[in-house]
Design a protein around this motif. Structure first.
Motif, PDB file in Angstrom:
ATOM      1  N   MET A   1       0.854  -1.197   0.000  1.00 38.03           N
ATOM      2  CA  MET A   1       0.000   0.000   0.000  1.00 38.03           C
ATOM      3  C   MET A   1       0.888   1.245   0.000  1.00 38.03           C
ATOM      4  N   PRO A   2       0.618   2.173  -0.912  1.00 41.01           N
ATOM      5  CA  PRO A   2       1.441   3.387  -0.910  1.00 41.01           C
ATOM      6  C   PRO A   2       1.314   4.134   0.420  1.00 41.01           C
ATOM      7  N   GLU A   3       2.437   4.517   0.971  1.00 40.71           N
ATOM      8  CA  GLU A   3       2.413   5.315   2.191  1.00 40.71           C
ATOM      9  C   GLU A   3       2.737   6.766   1.832  1.00 40.71           C
ATOM     10  N   LEU A   4       2.813   7.609   2.847  1.00 42.89           N
ATOM     11  CA  LEU A   4       2.978   9.037   2.582  1.00 42.89           C
ATOM     12  C   LEU A   4       4.153   9.377   1.652  1.00 42.89           C
ATOM     13  N   PRO A   5       5.326   8.785   1.852  1.00 47.72           N
ATOM     14  CA  PRO A   5       6.436   9.131   0.960  1.00 47.72           C
ATOM     15  C   PRO A   5       6.156   8.781  -0.503  1.00 47.72           C
ATOM     16  N   GLU A   6       5.471   7.669  -0.721  1.00 50.33           N
ATOM     17  CA  GLU A   6       5.136   7.277  -2.088  1.00 50.33           C
ATOM     18  C   GLU A   6       4.144   8.272  -2.694  1.00 50.33           C
ATOM     19  N   VAL A   7       3.160   8.671  -1.874  1.00 48.53           N
ATOM     20  CA  VAL A   7       2.160   9.614  -2.381  1.00 48.53           C
ATOM     21  C   VAL A   7       2.827  10.956  -2.691  1.00 48.53           C
ATOM     22  N   GLU A   8       3.784  11.336  -1.860  1.00 53.76           N
ATOM     23  CA  GLU A   8       4.516  12.580  -2.108  1.00 53.76           C
ATOM     24  C   GLU A   8       5.311  12.461  -3.421  1.00 53.76           C
ATOM     25  N   THR A   9       5.868  11.296  -3.663  1.00 58.05           N
ATOM     26  CA  THR A   9       6.595  11.064  -4.921  1.00 58.05           C
ATOM     27  C   THR A   9       5.650  11.175  -6.114  1.00 58.05           C
ATOM     28  N   VAL A  10       4.464  10.581  -5.966  1.00 59.40           N
ATOM     29  CA  VAL A  10       3.466  10.661  -7.035  1.00 59.40           C
ATOM     30  C   VAL A  10       3.077  12.123  -7.258  1.00 59.40           C
ATOM     31  N   ARG A  11       2.881  12.852  -6.148  1.00 60.60           N
ATOM     32  CA  ARG A  11       2.494  14.265  -6.261  1.00 60.60           C
ATOM     33  C   ARG A  11       3.526  15.042  -7.091  1.00 60.60           C
ATOM     34  N   LYS A  12       4.787  14.821  -6.769  1.00 62.69           N
ATOM     35  CA  LYS A  12       5.840  15.530  -7.509  1.00 62.69           C
ATOM     36  C   LYS A  12       5.832  15.160  -8.989  1.00 62.69           C
ATOM     37  N   GLY A  13       5.623  13.883  -9.255  1.00 60.51           N
ATOM     38  CA  GLY A  13       5.602  13.419 -10.645  1.00 60.51           C
ATOM     39  C   GLY A  13       4.438  14.018 -11.420  1.00 60.51           C
ATOM     40  N   LEU A  14       3.265  14.034 -10.776  1.00 65.98           N
ATOM     41  CA  LEU A  14       2.085  14.595 -11.445  1.00 65.98           C
ATOM     42  C   LEU A  14       2.265  16.094 -11.658  1.00 65.98           C
ATOM     43  N   GLU A  15       2.878  16.735 -10.673  1.00 64.72           N
ATOM     44  CA  GLU A  15       3.120  18.168 -10.760  1.00 64.72           C
ATOM     45  C   GLU A  15       3.934  18.489 -12.008  1.00 64.72           C
ATOM     46  N   GLN A  16       5.006  17.749 -12.199  1.00 68.29           N
ATOM     47  CA  GLN A  16       5.865  17.984 -13.365  1.00 68.29           C
ATOM     48  C   GLN A  16       5.099  17.798 -14.669  1.00 68.29           C
ATOM     49  N   ALA A  17       4.214  16.822 -14.691  1.00 70.59           N
ATOM     50  CA  ALA A  17       3.550  16.470 -15.944  1.00 70.59           C
ATOM     51  C   ALA A  17       2.282  17.275 -16.206  1.00 70.59           C
ATOM     52  N   MET A  18       1.590  17.716 -15.164  1.00 74.45           N
ATOM     53  CA  MET A  18       0.234  18.246 -15.358  1.00 74.45           C
ATOM     54  C   MET A  18       0.084  19.757 -15.241  1.00 74.45           C
ATOM     55  N   ILE A  19       0.955  20.407 -14.479  1.00 71.34           N
ATOM     56  CA  ILE A  19       0.747  21.835 -14.211  1.00 71.34           C
ATOM     57  C   ILE A  19       0.715  22.635 -15.518  1.00 71.34           C
ATOM     58  N   GLY A  20      -0.287  23.477 -15.647  1.00 68.30           N
ATOM     59  CA  GLY A  20      -0.415  24.321 -16.840  1.00 68.30           C
ATOM     60  C   GLY A  20      -1.113  23.639 -18.003  1.00 68.30           C
ATOM     61  N   ARG A  21      -1.376  22.331 -17.877  1.00 72.24           N
ATOM     62  CA  ARG A  21      -2.066  21.600 -18.942  1.00 72.24           C
ATOM     63  C   ARG A  21      -3.574  21.716 -18.763  1.00 72.24           C
ATOM     64  N   THR A  22      -4.273  21.734 -19.869  1.00 74.12           N
ATOM     65  CA  THR A  22      -5.736  21.787 -19.836  1.00 74.12           C
ATOM     66  C   THR A  22      -6.300  20.410 -20.175  1.00 74.12           C
ATOM     67  N   LEU A  23      -7.290  19.997 -19.407  1.00 73.70           N
ATOM     68  CA  LEU A  23      -7.926  18.696 -19.648  1.00 73.70           C
ATOM     69  C   LEU A  23      -8.815  18.773 -20.887  1.00 73.70           C
ATOM     70  N   THR A  24      -8.570  17.884 -21.833  1.00 72.81           N
ATOM     71  CA  THR A  24      -9.394  17.888 -23.046  1.00 72.81           C
ATOM     72  C   THR A  24     -10.347  16.693 -23.092  1.00 72.81           C
ATOM     73  N   GLU A  25     -10.022  15.663 -22.340  1.00 70.28           N
ATOM     74  CA  GLU A  25     -10.873  14.479 -22.339  1.00 70.28           C
ATOM     75  C   GLU A  25     -10.612  13.682 -21.072  1.00 70.28           C
TER      76      GLU A  25
END
Ligand SMILES: [Zn+2]
Length: 301
Positions: free
Chosen positions: A1-25
Protein backbone atom coordinates in the motif's frame (compact mmCIF):
# COMPACT_ATOMS: atom_id res chain seq x y z
CA UNK A 1 0.00 0.00 0.00
CA UNK A 2 1.44 3.39 -0.91
CA UNK A 3 2.41 5.31 2.19
CA UNK A 4 2.98 9.04 2.58
CA UNK A 5 6.44 9.13 0.96
CA UNK A 6 5.14 7.28 -2.09
CA UNK A 7 2.16 9.61 -2.38
CA UNK A 8 4.52 12.58 -2.11
CA UNK A 9 6.59 11.06 -4.92
CA UNK A 10 3.47 10.66 -7.04
CA UNK A 11 2.49 14.26 -6.26
CA UNK A 12 5.84 15.53 -7.51
CA UNK A 13 5.60 13.42 -10.65
CA UNK A 14 2.08 14.60 -11.44
CA UNK A 15 3.12 18.17 -10.76
CA UNK A 16 5.86 17.98 -13.37
CA UNK A 17 3.55 16.47 -15.94
CA UNK A 18 0.23 18.25 -15.36
CA UNK A 19 0.75 21.83 -14.21
CA UNK A 20 -0.41 24.32 -16.84
CA UNK A 21 -2.07 21.60 -18.94
CA UNK A 22 -5.74 21.79 -19.84
CA UNK A 23 -7.93 18.70 -19.65
CA UNK A 24 -9.39 17.89 -23.05
CA UNK A 25 -10.87 14.48 -22.34
CA UNK A 26 -11.52 12.23 -19.36
CA UNK A 27 -12.37 8.59 -19.94
CA UNK A 28 -13.99 6.62 -17.12
CA UNK A 29 -14.22 2.90 -17.75
CA UNK A 30 -16.22 2.07 -14.65
CA UNK A 31 -18.94 3.59 -12.53
CA UNK A 32 -16.85 3.51 -9.40
CA UNK A 33 -13.64 2.80 -7.58
CA UNK A 34 -14.18 2.41 -3.83
CA UNK A 35 -17.06 4.90 -4.22
CA UNK A 36 -18.96 5.95 -7.34
CA UNK A 37 -17.26 8.61 -9.43
CA UNK A 38 -18.83 12.06 -8.95
CA UNK A 39 -21.80 12.74 -11.20
CA UNK A 40 -20.82 14.14 -14.62
CA UNK A 41 -17.17 13.99 -13.52
CA UNK A 42 -15.71 14.18 -17.02
CA UNK A 43 -17.86 17.03 -18.30
CA UNK A 44 -17.29 19.07 -15.15
CA UNK A 45 -13.50 19.00 -15.43
CA UNK A 46 -12.93 19.10 -19.20
CA UNK A 47 -11.66 22.51 -20.29
CA UNK A 48 -10.08 23.26 -16.91
CA UNK A 49 -6.38 23.86 -16.45
CA UNK A 50 -4.33 22.23 -13.69
CA UNK A 51 -3.06 24.97 -11.38
CA UNK A 52 -1.33 23.04 -8.63
CA UNK A 53 -1.18 19.66 -6.95
CA UNK A 54 -1.24 19.45 -3.18
CA UNK A 55 -1.17 16.58 -0.73
CA UNK A 56 -3.12 16.19 2.50
CA UNK A 57 -2.23 12.97 4.32
CA UNK A 58 -2.37 10.39 1.52
CA UNK A 59 -4.87 12.36 -0.55
CA UNK A 60 -3.79 14.16 -3.69
CA UNK A 61 -5.57 17.46 -4.31
CA UNK A 62 -5.44 18.46 -7.96
CA UNK A 63 -6.39 22.15 -8.16
CA UNK A 64 -8.20 23.26 -11.30
CA UNK A 65 -8.24 26.88 -12.42
CA UNK A 66 -12.01 27.12 -11.97
CA UNK A 67 -11.89 26.47 -8.22
CA UNK A 68 -12.68 22.77 -8.41
CA UNK A 69 -10.37 20.21 -6.86
CA UNK A 70 -9.97 16.60 -7.96
CA UNK A 71 -9.48 14.51 -4.84
CA UNK A 72 -7.51 11.34 -5.51
CA UNK A 73 -6.50 8.59 -3.11
CA UNK A 74 -4.46 5.62 -4.35
CA UNK A 75 -6.05 3.13 -1.96
CA UNK A 76 -4.18 -0.17 -1.85
CA UNK A 77 -2.94 -0.46 -5.40
CA UNK A 78 -3.67 2.74 -7.32
CA UNK A 79 -1.04 4.36 -9.49
CA UNK A 80 -0.65 6.89 -12.25
CA UNK A 81 1.35 6.32 -15.38
CA UNK A 82 2.24 9.30 -17.52
CA UNK A 83 2.63 9.29 -21.28
CA UNK A 84 3.79 12.31 -23.24
CA UNK A 85 2.35 12.92 -26.71
CA UNK A 86 5.12 10.98 -28.42
CA UNK A 87 4.66 7.99 -26.10
CA UNK A 88 0.89 8.08 -26.50
CA UNK A 89 1.30 7.68 -30.24
CA UNK A 90 3.43 4.58 -29.78
CA UNK A 91 0.43 2.72 -28.41
CA UNK A 92 -1.93 1.51 -31.09
CA UNK A 93 -5.61 2.05 -30.56
CA UNK A 94 -7.37 -1.23 -31.06
CA UNK A 95 -11.09 -1.46 -30.66
CA UNK A 96 -13.25 0.78 -28.53
CA UNK A 97 -11.07 3.20 -26.58
CA UNK A 98 -13.88 3.90 -24.12
CA UNK A 99 -13.97 0.24 -23.17
CA UNK A 100 -10.38 -0.87 -23.35
CA UNK A 101 -7.10 0.84 -22.58
CA UNK A 102 -4.36 0.72 -25.17
CA UNK A 103 -1.66 1.24 -22.56
CA UNK A 104 -1.80 -2.25 -21.09
CA UNK A 105 1.71 -3.21 -22.12
CA UNK A 106 2.98 -0.31 -19.99
CA UNK A 107 0.44 -0.30 -17.17
CA UNK A 108 0.08 -4.05 -16.78
CA UNK A 109 -2.82 -6.51 -16.65
CA UNK A 110 -3.48 -5.94 -20.40
CA UNK A 111 -4.91 -2.57 -19.40
CA UNK A 112 -7.88 -4.21 -17.68
CA UNK A 113 -7.42 -2.05 -14.61
CA UNK A 114 -6.84 1.28 -16.39
CA UNK A 115 -10.04 2.80 -15.02
CA UNK A 116 -9.44 6.47 -15.73
CA UNK A 117 -7.58 8.36 -18.45
CA UNK A 118 -6.89 12.08 -18.25
CA UNK A 119 -5.97 13.58 -21.62
CA UNK A 120 -4.36 16.98 -21.95
CA UNK A 121 -4.10 19.70 -24.57
CA UNK A 122 -0.47 18.88 -25.33
CA UNK A 123 -1.38 15.31 -26.26
CA UNK A 124 -0.10 13.82 -23.01
CA UNK A 125 -2.15 11.34 -21.00
CA UNK A 126 -2.23 10.29 -17.35
CA UNK A 127 -3.63 6.80 -16.82
CA UNK A 128 -4.99 5.78 -13.43
CA UNK A 129 -4.64 2.02 -12.86
CA UNK A 130 -6.05 0.35 -9.76
CA UNK A 131 -6.42 -3.47 -9.72
CA UNK A 132 -7.96 -3.65 -6.27
CA UNK A 133 -10.12 -0.55 -6.66
CA UNK A 134 -9.77 0.74 -3.10
CA UNK A 135 -8.78 4.09 -4.57
CA UNK A 136 -10.97 7.18 -4.37
CA UNK A 137 -11.69 9.92 -6.89
CA UNK A 138 -13.94 12.81 -5.98
CA UNK A 139 -14.55 16.36 -7.12
CA UNK A 140 -14.90 19.16 -4.56
CA UNK A 141 -14.71 22.93 -4.41
CA UNK A 142 -11.54 24.55 -3.14
CA UNK A 143 -11.82 25.10 0.62
CA UNK A 144 -14.07 22.09 1.01
CA UNK A 145 -11.09 19.88 1.80
CA UNK A 146 -11.23 20.88 5.47
CA UNK A 147 -14.87 19.80 5.84
CA UNK A 148 -14.90 16.83 3.46
CA UNK A 149 -16.01 13.74 5.42
CA UNK A 150 -12.84 11.86 4.47
CA UNK A 151 -10.50 14.69 5.39
CA UNK A 152 -12.09 16.61 8.24
CA UNK A 153 -10.83 14.48 11.12
CA UNK A 154 -7.28 14.10 9.84
CA UNK A 155 -4.56 14.95 12.33
CA UNK A 156 -1.43 17.06 11.79
CA UNK A 157 0.98 16.57 8.87
CA UNK A 158 4.34 15.14 9.98
CA UNK A 159 6.16 17.67 7.79
CA UNK A 160 4.08 20.56 9.09
CA UNK A 161 4.43 22.08 12.54
CA UNK A 162 3.90 18.72 14.23
CA UNK A 163 5.95 18.28 17.39
CA UNK A 164 6.33 16.10 20.47
CA UNK A 165 4.39 18.55 22.65
CA UNK A 166 1.32 18.11 20.42
CA UNK A 167 1.80 14.36 20.33
CA UNK A 168 2.12 14.20 24.12
CA UNK A 169 -1.26 15.96 24.45
CA UNK A 170 -2.81 13.36 22.16
CA UNK A 171 -1.30 10.42 24.00
CA UNK A 172 -1.82 11.67 27.57
CA UNK A 173 -3.36 8.86 29.63
CA UNK A 174 -3.88 6.73 26.49
CA UNK A 175 -3.41 3.03 27.09
CA UNK A 176 -3.32 2.24 23.34
CA UNK A 177 -0.01 0.81 22.22
CA UNK A 178 2.32 3.41 20.73
CA UNK A 179 2.44 1.68 17.35
CA UNK A 180 -1.33 1.57 17.00
CA UNK A 181 -1.43 5.25 18.05
CA UNK A 182 1.09 6.21 15.36
CA UNK A 183 -1.10 4.56 12.72
CA UNK A 184 -4.16 6.51 13.91
CA UNK A 185 -4.71 9.27 11.34
CA UNK A 186 -6.24 11.51 14.01
CA UNK A 187 -2.94 11.44 15.92
CA UNK A 188 -0.68 12.15 12.94
CA UNK A 189 -1.35 11.51 9.27
CA UNK A 190 0.56 9.42 6.80
CA UNK A 191 2.63 7.25 9.12
CA UNK A 192 1.93 3.79 7.75
CA UNK A 193 2.96 0.39 8.98
CA UNK A 194 6.47 0.33 7.51
CA UNK A 195 7.56 3.71 8.76
CA UNK A 196 5.96 3.22 12.20
CA UNK A 197 8.03 0.02 12.63
CA UNK A 198 11.19 1.76 11.45
CA UNK A 199 10.77 4.86 13.62
CA UNK A 200 10.02 2.79 16.75
CA UNK A 201 13.06 0.59 16.12
CA UNK A 202 15.34 3.58 15.66
CA UNK A 203 13.95 5.12 18.86
CA UNK A 204 14.38 1.95 20.93
CA UNK A 205 10.68 1.94 21.82
CA UNK A 206 8.73 -1.33 22.05
CA UNK A 207 5.72 -1.16 19.68
CA UNK A 208 3.42 -2.59 22.37
CA UNK A 209 4.39 -0.02 24.95
CA UNK A 210 1.39 1.92 26.29
CA UNK A 211 1.32 5.40 24.77
CA UNK A 212 0.85 7.13 28.14
CA UNK A 213 4.22 5.86 29.37
CA UNK A 214 5.88 8.19 26.84
CA UNK A 215 4.20 11.23 28.39
CA UNK A 216 5.22 12.78 31.70
CA UNK A 217 2.71 13.23 34.49
CA UNK A 218 2.54 16.98 33.72
CA UNK A 219 1.51 16.19 30.13
CA UNK A 220 4.87 17.07 28.61
CA UNK A 221 6.74 14.68 26.29
CA UNK A 222 9.43 12.39 27.64
CA UNK A 223 12.85 12.39 25.97
CA UNK A 224 11.87 9.11 24.28
CA UNK A 225 8.84 10.76 22.73
CA UNK A 226 11.00 13.66 21.49
CA UNK A 227 13.25 11.08 19.90
CA UNK A 228 10.31 9.22 18.34
CA UNK A 229 8.94 12.37 16.68
CA UNK A 230 12.40 13.17 15.29
CA UNK A 231 12.73 9.64 13.94
CA UNK A 232 9.24 9.56 12.38
CA UNK A 233 10.03 12.76 10.48
CA UNK A 234 13.47 11.49 9.52
CA UNK A 235 12.39 8.11 8.15
CA UNK A 236 9.63 9.79 6.15
CA UNK A 237 11.99 12.43 4.79
CA UNK A 238 14.54 9.81 3.83
CA UNK A 239 11.87 7.82 2.03
CA UNK A 240 10.63 10.88 0.16
CA UNK A 241 14.22 11.54 -0.90
CA UNK A 242 14.61 7.99 -2.09
CA UNK A 243 11.53 8.37 -4.23
CA UNK A 244 9.36 6.32 -1.97
CA UNK A 245 9.63 2.62 -1.40
CA UNK A 246 8.07 0.20 -3.79
CA UNK A 247 6.24 -2.70 -2.27
CA UNK A 248 3.69 -5.12 -3.62
CA UNK A 249 2.08 -3.87 -6.78
CA UNK A 250 2.78 -0.22 -6.21
CA UNK A 251 4.99 1.67 -8.61
CA UNK A 252 5.49 5.39 -8.59
CA UNK A 253 4.10 7.77 -11.09
CA UNK A 254 6.83 7.18 -13.66
CA UNK A 255 6.71 3.46 -13.19
CA UNK A 256 10.21 3.48 -11.77
CA UNK A 257 10.93 1.84 -8.47
CA UNK A 258 12.17 3.52 -5.32
CA UNK A 259 14.82 1.98 -3.13
CA UNK A 260 14.16 2.91 0.49
CA UNK A 261 13.13 -0.73 0.89
CA UNK A 262 16.75 -1.76 0.89
CA UNK A 263 17.40 0.40 3.91
CA UNK A 264 14.82 -1.09 6.27
CA UNK A 265 16.33 -1.88 9.64
CA UNK A 266 13.38 -3.74 11.14
CA UNK A 267 10.52 -3.96 8.66
CA UNK A 268 10.28 -7.30 6.83
CA UNK A 269 13.46 -8.58 8.51
CA UNK A 270 12.00 -11.35 10.70
CA UNK A 271 14.66 -13.70 12.17
CA UNK A 272 17.49 -11.50 10.89
CA UNK A 273 19.98 -9.84 13.22
CA UNK A 274 19.20 -6.40 14.63
CA UNK A 275 21.32 -3.84 12.79
CA UNK A 276 21.80 -1.59 15.80
CA UNK A 277 25.46 -1.48 16.79
CA UNK A 278 26.21 -3.76 19.72
CA UNK A 279 22.62 -5.00 20.13
CA UNK A 280 22.95 -8.62 19.02
CA UNK A 281 19.17 -9.14 19.10
CA UNK A 282 17.02 -10.81 16.46
CA UNK A 283 14.10 -9.13 14.70
CA UNK A 284 10.73 -10.64 15.60
CA UNK A 285 7.36 -10.33 13.93
CA UNK A 286 4.18 -9.89 15.96
CA UNK A 287 0.66 -8.86 14.98
CA UNK A 288 -1.00 -5.67 16.23
CA UNK A 289 -4.49 -4.69 15.11
CA UNK A 290 -4.18 -7.21 12.31
CA UNK A 291 -0.95 -5.74 10.95
CA UNK A 292 2.55 -7.16 11.12
CA UNK A 293 4.93 -5.40 13.45
CA UNK A 294 8.67 -6.01 13.25
CA UNK A 295 10.76 -5.29 16.33
CA UNK A 296 13.92 -6.16 18.18
CA UNK A 297 12.88 -7.29 21.66
CA UNK A 298 16.39 -6.65 22.97
CA UNK A 299 16.81 -2.94 22.18
CA UNK A 300 13.16 -1.83 22.02
CA UNK A 301 11.59 -1.32 25.43
ZN1 LIG B 1 18.20 -4.54 18.65
Amino acid sequence: MPELPEVETVRKGLEQAMIGRTLTEVILRRENLRFPFPEDFASRVIGSKIDSIRRRAKYLLIDLDDGQVILSHLGMSGRYTLFDAEKVNQFETNGDIDRSSRFGSATGFDGRHDHVEFRFDDGSTAVYTDPRRFGIMDLIDVGEETIHPLLESLGPEPFGDWNSKQLAQRLFKKTTSIKVALLDQRVVVGVGNIYACEALHRSGIHPQRQSKTLVRKDGKPTKKLDLLVDNVVQVLEKAVEAGGSSLNDFADVNGSLGYFGHQFQAYDREDQPCLKAGCGGTIERITQSGRSTFLCPRCQR
